[in-house]
Scaffold this active site. Structure first.
Site, PDB file in Angstrom:
ATOM      1  NE  ARG A 174      -4.751  -2.297   4.045  1.00  0.00           N
ATOM      2  CZ  ARG A 174      -5.558  -2.196   2.989  1.00  0.00           C
ATOM      3  NH1 ARG A 174      -6.546  -1.333   2.993  1.00  0.00           N
ATOM      4  NH2 ARG A 174      -5.380  -2.951   1.942  1.00  0.00           N
ATOM      5  CE1 TYR A 187       4.117  -6.075   5.175  1.00  0.00           C
ATOM      6  CE2 TYR A 187       3.760  -8.336   5.915  1.00  0.00           C
ATOM      7  CZ  TYR A 187       3.762  -7.394   4.905  1.00  0.00           C
ATOM      8  OH  TYR A 187       3.412  -7.753   3.630  1.00  0.00           O
ATOM      9  CG  ASP A 232      -1.934  -1.094   1.220  1.00  0.00           C
ATOM     10  OD1 ASP A 232      -2.271  -1.559   0.114  1.00  0.00           O
ATOM     11  OD2 ASP A 232      -2.387  -1.501   2.301  1.00  0.00           O
ATOM     12  CG  ASP A 279      -4.608   2.539   5.724  1.00  0.00           C
ATOM     13  OD1 ASP A 279      -5.503   3.423   5.631  1.00  0.00           O
ATOM     14  OD2 ASP A 279      -3.973   2.132   4.728  1.00  0.00           O
TER      15      ASP A 279
END
Length: 306
Positions: A179, A66, A38, A80
């Site tokens: 997310r 992550y 993203d 988000d």
């Protein structure tokens, strides 16, 4: 030019934007990314160049790691920080470290996720974000993903305030939406939530410390030393089982020959990297669907001595 360039993706660019920019910097058209990140997300984005574009999917299919931040107290349209507020609920009292660790533990392993409306998943041939932009809500397919580990990166014993944020590190399979994971963490704790920041720290064999910025890549092109920073395409296949062959068999492999399954790969179902004794990957093979005991080529990577 051939190899894999570990790019540090900055915020504000899509994965496609990065490819477009690198085609200009590297002066080559054969450039491909290894999975969508993203625009708000930063971090590891391996870029395949030249012949290495043939192995992009194997990086995409490998595990990722992550570091992110979840904020409890309100949810957003995009799940988000870039989205508009949807639901708000102030935190009442305190949330203990133990409660958060229990939730993270409950979300470890195989879980089911529904992709967010603002995502690139296709339904009926159209990407979900295209429906979302038109305000159309469609039924989304639930999918199973694997969360290998989640670690709380915050030392506090108690969390309080109208909103609460804490950082976490997660290792997961392909197709996982962090997310959505942040939203699921919030739901389990009883509050609307969203992912307030995210950085990808690993993609397959590529780590964040390996990555170069656009500015660094431009300087390497100016000095003519970019090739020293390109990783071999074999790095994209490092997580696959190996079938080492001699020169005689190599000639057959280059021509797409069917091979017998070696003893050590009898139980292998996925892709197999067929490599020379010098460690050059020549092709990707898999178990033949109709001929037991045989492997068939999925993709020939090298049919010359290059």
């Amino acid at each position: 030019m051939e190899g894999i360039l570990p790019l540090y993706k900055p915020a504000g660019l899509t994965s496609h934007d990065c490819v477009f920019r690198l085609r200009k910097i590297l002066k080559t058209k054969k450039v491909g990314h290894t999975g969508t990140l993203d625009p708000d997300v930063t971090g590891v984005l391996p870029i395949c160049i030249g012949r290495a574009t043939k192995v992009a999917e194997y990086i995409t299919d490998a595990g990722k790691s992550y570091e992110g931040e979840v904020t409890l107290g309100y949810s957003t349209t995009t799940e988000d920080a870039s989205g508009e507020k949807v639901e708000e609920k102030k935190i009442e009292g305190t949330i203990s470290r133990k409660e958060i660790l229990q939730v993270l533990n409950s979300l470890t392993g195989e879980i089911e996720q529904t992709p967010p409306m603002y995502s690139a998943v296709k339904v009926g041939g159209t990407r979900l974000y295209e429906y979302a932009r038109k305000g159309i809500e469609v039924e989304r397919p639930t999918r199973k993903v694997n969360i290998y580990s989640i670690e709380l990166l915050d030392e506090r014993e108690e969390y309080s305030g109208e909103t609460i944020s804490f950082r976490f590190r997660v290792s997961c399979s392909k197709g996982t939406y962090i997310r959505t994971l942040a939203v699921m963490i919030g739901e389990s704790l009883g509050y609307p939530a969203h992912m307030s920041s995210l950085i990808r720290i690993q993609s397959a064999a590529f780590m964040i410390d390996d990555c170069l910025t656009f500015e660094e890549i431009e300087k390497l092109m100016e000095t003519g030393s970019i090739s020293s920073c390109l990783r071999p395409l074999e790095m994209a296949l490092s997580h696959l089982p190996k079938y080492i062959i001699n020169d005689k068999v190599a000639e057959k492999v280059k021509n797409g020959a069917i091979l017998p399954v070696p003893e050590h790969l009898k139980n292998s179902n996925g892709p197999i990297s067929v490599e020379t004794e010098e460690g050059k990957a020549l092709a990707i093979y898999s178990v033949h669907p109709n001929k037991p005991g045989l492997l068939k080529p999925v993709k020939v990577l090298r049919n010359d001595q290059g």
